[in-house]
Write an enzyme that holds these catalytic residues in place. Structure first.
Site, mmCIF file in Angstrom:
data_model
loop_
_atom_site.group_PDB
_atom_site.id
_atom_site.type_symbol
_atom_site.label_atom_id
_atom_site.label_comp_id
_atom_site.label_asym_id
_atom_site.label_seq_id
_atom_site.Cartn_x
_atom_site.Cartn_y
_atom_site.Cartn_z
ATOM 1 N N HIS A 181 33.257 32.854 32.163
ATOM 2 C CA HIS A 181 31.609 33.783 32.733
ATOM 3 C C HIS A 181 31.274 33.858 31.212
ATOM 4 O O HIS A 181 32.271 34.637 30.836
ATOM 5 C CB HIS A 181 31.714 34.546 33.474
ATOM 6 C CG HIS A 181 32.612 33.930 35.081
ATOM 7 N ND1 HIS A 181 32.435 34.282 36.079
ATOM 8 C CD2 HIS A 181 31.617 33.470 35.547
ATOM 9 C CE1 HIS A 181 32.568 34.262 36.845
ATOM 10 N NE2 HIS A 181 31.949 32.903 36.927
ATOM 11 N N TYR B 274 39.185 45.014 35.046
ATOM 12 C CA TYR B 274 38.708 45.112 34.241
ATOM 13 C C TYR B 274 37.740 46.147 33.837
ATOM 14 O O TYR B 274 36.856 46.630 34.781
ATOM 15 C CB TYR B 274 38.593 43.622 33.131
ATOM 16 C CG TYR B 274 37.675 43.181 34.669
ATOM 17 C CD1 TYR B 274 36.220 42.668 33.607
ATOM 18 C CD2 TYR B 274 37.813 42.485 36.159
ATOM 19 C CE1 TYR B 274 34.937 42.098 34.587
ATOM 20 C CE2 TYR B 274 36.656 41.624 36.065
ATOM 21 C CZ TYR B 274 35.596 41.937 35.876
ATOM 22 O OH TYR B 274 34.611 41.161 36.578
#
Length: 181
Positions: free
Chosen positions: A62, A131
């Protein structure tokens, strides 16, 4: 914190200093001043994300073509094989990738700056992946590169077929994907 450049110098392996004893452990997972010292960048993280996945789930590759995101990643439960692919057309490492295992046990962190596609596959029965990002999620700008593109040739540590989202099943090969300049 100890920082090691990878074969793509902008992508970094960060290993925190862990203090442990018979009670458990402690470490700083992020310190803005130290991060700026080891990366040469004073970034402003604007979003934290947390995903949980089962074994063989593969998420990625991604990226956001506008509002690109730098990502600082770590695993707090289980283990993943994490990958960054350079999609900056003007880069000498365009189309190359770096992969490494992140786990709750090794406590490693992976810094992937803007200009890279990112993905991971779960190695353990389950994994929880955290993240930080340098820009907000913008679904209208999100793109995906197919996980098994032979031009990139990632050696995913898979036993059998990965579990993919419908979006990731429709991802494009690198040659057809939008790139950064």
């Amino acid at each position: 914190m100890h920082c090691t450049p990878t074969t793509i110098p902008e992508v970094l392996l960060i290993e925190p200093k862990v203090f442990g004893d018979d009670r458990g452990f402690f470490f700083e997972s992020f310190n803005r001043r130290q991060f700026a010292e080891i990366t040469g960048r004073d970034v402003d993280f604007v979003q934290d994300n947390h995903s949980r996945s089962v074994k063989n789930v593969l998420r990625g590759l991604h990226y956001q073509i506008q509002q690109p995101q730098g990502k600082l990643m770590r695993v707090v439960q289980g283990a993943v094989f994490d990958v960054a692919v350079d999609i900056r057309k003007s880069s000498p490492t365009f189309g190359q990738h770096v992969g490494m295992e992140l786990s709750a046990e090794n406590k490693r962190m992976f810094w992937v700056p803007e200009g890279f596609a990112h993905g991971f596959v779960v190695l353990s029965e389950t994994a929880e992946f955290l993240y930080k990002t340098t820009d907000y999620w913008a679904p209208e700008f999100e793109r995906s590169i197919i996980w098994n593109d032979p031009a990139i040739n990632i050696q995913w540590p898979l036993l059998g077929a990965p579990i993919l989202s419908a979006k990731d099943q429709q991802a494009k090969p690198l040659a057809e994907a939008e790139h950064f300049a």
